[in-house]
Write a protein that holds these residues in place. Structure first.
Motif, PDB file in Angstrom:
ATOM      1  N   ALA A   1       0.884  -1.349   0.095  1.00  0.00           N
ATOM      2  CA  ALA A   1       0.024   0.118   0.242  1.00  0.00           C
ATOM      3  C   ALA A   1       0.895   1.220   0.018  1.00  0.00           C
ATOM      4  CB  ALA A   1      -1.029   0.021   1.186  1.00  0.00           C
ATOM      5  N   ASP A   2       2.022   1.078   0.717  1.00  0.00           N
ATOM      6  CA  ASP A   2       2.765   2.395   0.903  1.00  0.00           C
ATOM      7  C   ASP A   2       3.406   2.581  -0.589  1.00  0.00           C
ATOM      8  OD1 ASP A   2       2.065   2.641   3.561  1.00  0.00           O
ATOM      9  OD2 ASP A   2       3.848   1.854   4.292  1.00  0.00           O
ATOM     10  N   LEU A   3       4.104   1.512  -1.018  1.00  0.00           N
ATOM     11  CA  LEU A   3       4.884   2.059  -2.301  1.00  0.00           C
ATOM     12  C   LEU A   3       3.822   2.240  -3.589  1.00  0.00           C
ATOM     13  CD1 LEU A   3       7.277  -1.246  -1.789  1.00  0.00           C
ATOM     14  CD2 LEU A   3       7.881   1.472  -1.427  1.00  0.00           C
ATOM     15  N   GLY A   4       2.677   1.745  -3.431  1.00  0.00           N
ATOM     16  CA  GLY A   4       1.641   1.860  -4.283  1.00  0.00           C
ATOM     17  C   GLY A   4       1.119   3.198  -4.467  1.00  0.00           C
ATOM     18  N   ALA A   5       0.989   3.643  -3.246  1.00  0.00           N
ATOM     19  CA  ALA A   5       0.462   5.108  -3.092  1.00  0.00           C
ATOM     20  C   ALA A   5       1.556   6.076  -3.438  1.00  0.00           C
ATOM     21  CB  ALA A   5       0.219   5.448  -1.715  1.00  0.00           C
ATOM     22  N   ALA A   6       2.719   5.746  -3.157  1.00  0.00           N
ATOM     23  CA  ALA A   6       3.932   6.638  -3.497  1.00  0.00           C
ATOM     24  C   ALA A   6       4.046   6.653  -5.146  1.00  0.00           C
ATOM     25  CB  ALA A   6       5.226   6.210  -3.071  1.00  0.00           C
TER      26      ALA A   6
ATOM     27  N   ARG B   1       0.983  11.097 -10.955  1.00  0.00           N
ATOM     28  CA  ARG B   1       0.168  12.324 -11.091  1.00  0.00           C
ATOM     29  C   ARG B   1       1.159  13.315 -11.210  1.00  0.00           C
ATOM     30  NH1 ARG B   1      -5.624  12.657  -8.699  1.00  0.00           N
ATOM     31  NH2 ARG B   1      -5.638  14.663 -10.073  1.00  0.00           N
ATOM     32  N   ASP B   2       2.065  13.535 -10.153  1.00  0.00           N
ATOM     33  CA  ASP B   2       2.879  14.805 -10.274  1.00  0.00           C
ATOM     34  C   ASP B   2       3.756  14.829 -11.523  1.00  0.00           C
ATOM     35  OD1 ASP B   2       2.187  15.656  -7.733  1.00  0.00           O
ATOM     36  OD2 ASP B   2       3.848  14.902  -6.669  1.00  0.00           O
ATOM     37  N   GLY B   3       3.850  13.845 -12.345  1.00  0.00           N
ATOM     38  CA  GLY B   3       4.382  13.726 -13.488  1.00  0.00           C
ATOM     39  C   GLY B   3       3.636  14.034 -14.726  1.00  0.00           C
ATOM     40  N   GLY B   4       2.357  14.231 -14.273  1.00  0.00           N
ATOM     41  CA  GLY B   4       1.335  14.441 -15.415  1.00  0.00           C
ATOM     42  C   GLY B   4       0.779  13.264 -16.114  1.00  0.00           C
ATOM     43  N   MET B   5       0.777  12.231 -15.538  1.00  0.00           N
ATOM     44  CA  MET B   5       0.116  10.901 -16.122  1.00  0.00           C
ATOM     45  C   MET B   5      -0.971  10.701 -15.210  1.00  0.00           C
ATOM     46  SD  MET B   5       1.602   9.996 -19.019  1.00  0.00           S
ATOM     47  CE  MET B   5       1.222   8.396 -18.928  1.00  0.00           C
ATOM     48  N   ILE B   6      -2.038   9.817 -15.810  1.00  0.00           N
ATOM     49  CA  ILE B   6      -2.988   9.233 -15.231  1.00  0.00           C
ATOM     50  C   ILE B   6      -2.591   7.988 -14.838  1.00  0.00           C
ATOM     51  CG2 ILE B   6      -5.314   8.154 -15.436  1.00  0.00           C
ATOM     52  CD1 ILE B   6      -5.809  10.364 -17.921  1.00  0.00           C
ATOM     53  N   ALA B   7      -2.768   7.779 -13.403  1.00  0.00           N
ATOM     54  CA  ALA B   7      -2.199   6.405 -13.056  1.00  0.00           C
ATOM     55  C   ALA B   7      -3.505   5.328 -12.660  1.00  0.00           C
ATOM     56  CB  ALA B   7      -1.914   6.665 -11.518  1.00  0.00           C
ATOM     57  N   CYS B   8      -3.201   4.258 -12.756  1.00  0.00           N
ATOM     58  CA  CYS B   8      -4.008   3.064 -12.659  1.00  0.00           C
ATOM     59  C   CYS B   8      -3.868   2.001 -11.519  1.00  0.00           C
ATOM     60  CB  CYS B   8      -4.388   2.523 -13.911  1.00  0.00           C
ATOM     61  SG  CYS B   8      -5.691   1.228 -14.088  1.00  0.00           S
ATOM     62  N   ALA B   9      -4.357   1.675 -10.666  1.00  0.00           N
ATOM     63  CA  ALA B   9      -4.147   0.738  -9.490  1.00  0.00           C
ATOM     64  C   ALA B   9      -4.832  -0.745 -10.097  1.00  0.00           C
ATOM     65  CB  ALA B   9      -4.559   1.029  -8.354  1.00  0.00           C
ATOM     66  N   LYS B  10      -3.872  -1.668 -10.213  1.00  0.00           N
ATOM     67  CA  LYS B  10      -4.451  -2.979 -10.723  1.00  0.00           C
ATOM     68  C   LYS B  10      -4.093  -4.346  -9.819  1.00  0.00           C
ATOM     69  CE  LYS B  10      -0.812  -3.463 -14.207  1.00  0.00           C
ATOM     70  NZ  LYS B  10      -0.413  -3.622 -15.738  1.00  0.00           N
ATOM     71  N   HIS B  11      -4.654  -5.388  -9.927  1.00  0.00           N
ATOM     72  CA  HIS B  11      -5.781  -5.711 -10.751  1.00  0.00           C
ATOM     73  C   HIS B  11      -6.997  -6.051  -9.566  1.00  0.00           C
ATOM     74  CE1 HIS B  11      -2.248  -7.133 -13.124  1.00  0.00           C
ATOM     75  NE2 HIS B  11      -2.878  -6.627 -14.229  1.00  0.00           N
TER      76      HIS B  11
ATOM     77  N   PHE C   1      -5.542  -0.944  -2.474  1.00  0.00           N
ATOM     78  CA  PHE C   1      -6.405  -0.227  -3.279  1.00  0.00           C
ATOM     79  C   PHE C   1      -6.940   0.883  -2.430  1.00  0.00           C
ATOM     80  CE2 PHE C   1      -6.277  -4.239  -5.398  1.00  0.00           C
ATOM     81  CZ  PHE C   1      -6.120  -4.114  -6.872  1.00  0.00           C
ATOM     82  N   ALA C   2      -7.194   0.718  -1.461  1.00  0.00           N
ATOM     83  CA  ALA C   2      -7.843   1.835  -0.643  1.00  0.00           C
ATOM     84  C   ALA C   2      -6.660   2.780  -0.358  1.00  0.00           C
ATOM     85  CB  ALA C   2      -8.326   1.353   0.827  1.00  0.00           C
ATOM     86  N   ALA C   3      -5.488   2.480  -0.117  1.00  0.00           N
ATOM     87  CA  ALA C   3      -4.383   3.543  -0.169  1.00  0.00           C
ATOM     88  C   ALA C   3      -4.201   4.253  -1.437  1.00  0.00           C
ATOM     89  CB  ALA C   3      -2.972   2.620   0.191  1.00  0.00           C
ATOM     90  N   ALA C   4      -4.311   3.495  -2.652  1.00  0.00           N
ATOM     91  CA  ALA C   4      -4.262   4.220  -3.847  1.00  0.00           C
ATOM     92  C   ALA C   4      -5.354   5.191  -4.131  1.00  0.00           C
ATOM     93  CB  ALA C   4      -4.219   3.314  -4.895  1.00  0.00           C
ATOM     94  N   ILE C   5      -6.585   4.816  -3.443  1.00  0.00           N
ATOM     95  CA  ILE C   5      -7.589   5.737  -3.736  1.00  0.00           C
ATOM     96  C   ILE C   5      -7.387   6.805  -2.812  1.00  0.00           C
ATOM     97  CG2 ILE C   5     -10.116   6.209  -3.161  1.00  0.00           C
ATOM     98  CD1 ILE C   5     -10.464   3.258  -3.972  1.00  0.00           C
ATOM     99  N   ALA C   6      -6.988   6.769  -1.571  1.00  0.00           N
ATOM    100  CA  ALA C   6      -6.517   7.898  -0.699  1.00  0.00           C
ATOM    101  C   ALA C   6      -5.593   8.767  -1.378  1.00  0.00           C
ATOM    102  CB  ALA C   6      -6.052   7.283   0.611  1.00  0.00           C
ATOM    103  N   ALA C   7      -4.567   8.154  -2.253  1.00  0.00           N
ATOM    104  CA  ALA C   7      -3.418   8.880  -2.580  1.00  0.00           C
ATOM    105  C   ALA C   7      -3.751   9.615  -4.144  1.00  0.00           C
ATOM    106  CB  ALA C   7      -2.157   7.903  -3.188  1.00  0.00           C
TER     107      ALA C   7
END
Length: 516
Positions: free
Chosen positions: A163-168, A174-184, A217-223
């Motif tokens: 969760a920590d690494l995925g959120a980072a 996002r800071d680089g101007g890309m849409i991120a996608c958490a999977k699967h 996934f919850a952490a990715a949403i929070a990020a």
């Protein structure tokens, strides 16, 4: 209700709204630009195009610019350009741009700052080439050594560090101007079946879902992750008898209601055998959209878009797909484009690289690089490297060592215990370096072979270091007299990241004195 229906379905035509909820594969004409089918799909309002492949960065940028020009000429939003950028733009385009470590390498370094930096760099290079949307990070929690597909593409850690690494990484993209996608979603890490080849049936209970697989996934949403990809897994103990990607319960109850996700839901590729063995592309697109996906990740040829749209139009007419829900998906896609424009509007920061500067393979330099491979045992000093192995990884190691000025010889035969023993008595001051690339799911036979090679290396009178690709712990492999480097370099598709090659060489060349 009639007023709601009228309000939510006004705007673009139904066919264009449906096209905007579908992803297809682009085609390339003889001139290296979009072919006629792709241009027609763009004019029809297709929502997303997946990555072109085997193309230098500058050619890809030219291709993507032509896509945007086609959309502008038609007066419609350009399709979002997507890619699997799990180790940088080279993952899709070939050896171009900076090869970055796979998630497993980032996990070995145990550094959210590194996770952020790699995602930021990947995003900047991808944006320079014209990408909008990366299908990463992978936040599946891998719980079985029988996993045949995630391998080095997963962090390989428990729920909290994943969760920590995925959120980072979400923040970095996002800071680089890309849409991120958490999977699967809702997690592929228990599977012993590759969904590219079959349908994984996972024996998972409610506690495992809640405690292990949902937290990343919850952490990715929070990020702030804007999109989530739903995988093709069946969870019968939890009442999911159809693939999760086609399940209303998984999409609308678990992801929307339970986790509160308001962004774009995209199915995993519907061309994978888990789906395509049972349904046609048109049927699968209907089922995905009916189940709550905002984007049916069809990945069929662009020329097949009309038949997919026809099938969804028919499904709307007979009530299988809700026109109101399609309108809401269109709104989510519009919001996604707005978020992307906002993220890219931030002033400051270094200018993006030019596409031409990314055409060749580029070496990744980061202070944490040596920590992205797993090392056990003492790597002895030697004056020359003798690499043994018939894999692309062995060849890449030899080439990269030579580029560093290290004296290196490469025997391009299989790295077997017998071959190691053959060289052991004549190696002199050379370090023996057998290179092994077992399958993602390491069989008992492969484990035996690895052990035999390490034992032969340990018996050699000269220095020896065995390099093994994959996820195994180096400490469980090393033997007195032979060091082991486990390098997460090659994924299940055979794509090798130069970052792991260089990280392994950081250890080998330091021991070899980095002769120049």
């Amino acid at each position: 209700m009639p007023e709601l229906l009228e309000a939510e379905t006004s705007g673009p035509s139904l066919r264009r709204r449906i096209a905007g909820c579908i992803l297809v594969m682009p085609g390339v004409g003889p001139d290296g630009l979009p072919d006629a089918d792709t241009r027609a799909a763009v004019r029809a309002g297709v929502g997303a195009l997946h990555s072109v492949v085997d193309m230098p960065a500058s050619d890809a940028a030219r291709y993507h610019a032509a896509i945007r020009a086609e959309a502008e000429g038609a007066g419609i939003p350009s399709p979002l350009i997507t890619g699997n950028l799990e180790s940088g733009i080279g993952y899709s385009l070939g050896r171009t741009g900076t090869d970055l470590p796979y998630p497993r390498g980032i996990a070995l370094a145990d550094d959210p700052g590194l996770a952020y930096r790699t995602a930021l760099l990947a995003a900047r290079e991808a944006r320079a080439v014209g990408y909008d949307w990366t299908f990463s990070p992978t936040v599946d929690v891998r719980t079985t050594d029988d996993d045949p597909i995630l391998g080095v593409r997963a962090f390989g850690l428990g729920a909290e560090p994943t969760a920590d690494l995925g959120a980072a990484q979400v923040r970095g993209f996002r800071d680089g101007g890309m849409i991120a996608c958490a999977k699967h979603f809702p997690g592929h890490g228990d599977s012993a079946v590759d969904s590219h080849l079959g349908l994984p049936v996972i024996d998972r209970d409610r506690a495992s879902l809640e405690d292990v697989h949902l937290p990343p996934f919850a952490a990715a949403i929070a990020a702030g992750v804007q999109t989530i990809m739903v995988g093709h897994v069946v969870l019968p103990a939890l009442g999911i008898e159809e693939p999760a990607s086609l399940s209303t319960v998984v999409n609308r109850e678990w992801l929307r209601n339970r986790l509160g996700f308001t962004g774009v839901i995209i199915s995993d590729s519907l061309r994978m055998a888990a789906i395509s063995a049972r349904w046609t592309p048109a049927e699968a697109a209907v089922l995905a959209l009916a189940a709550g996906a905002d984007v049916a990740n069809s990945k069929c040829e662009a020329g097949r878009l009309p038949e997919l749209v026809d099938a969804v139009v028919e499904a709307v007419a007979d009530g299988r797909v809700s026109e109101v829900e399609l309108a809401r998906s269109a709104e989510r896609m519009a919001s996604l484009r707005d978020d992307l424009a906002h993220d890219r509007a931030h002033p400051g920061g270094a200018p993006l690289p030019t596409p031409g500067s990314l055409d060749g393979p580029m070496t990744w330099h980061d202070p944490a690089r040596p920590r992205t491979v797993d090392v056990a045992g003492r790597i002895e000093r030697a004056g020359e490297l003798l690499l043994i192995g018939d894999s692309p990884l062995a060849a890449r190691l030899a080439a990269a060592a030579g580029a560093r000025g290290v004296v290196v010889r490469h025997d391009e035969r299989e790295a077997s215990a017998e071959r190691v023993a053959e060289f052991a008595s004549t190696s002199g001051a050379r370090m023996l370096v057998p290179v092994l690339v077992p399958g993602t799911s390491v069989s008992a036979a492969e484990r035996g072979r690895i052990s035999a090679v390490i034992a032969a290396a340990a018996a050699a009178p000269s220095a020896a270091t065995v390099i093994v690709n994959g996820m195994m712990a180096a400490s469980g492999l090393a033997a007195p007299g032979a060091a082991v480097i486990v390098a997460p370099a090659v994924d299940a598709f055979g794509i090798c990241s130069e970052a792991a090659v260089e990280a392994a060489l950081d250890h080998l060349t330091a021991a070899a004195g980095a002769l120049r």
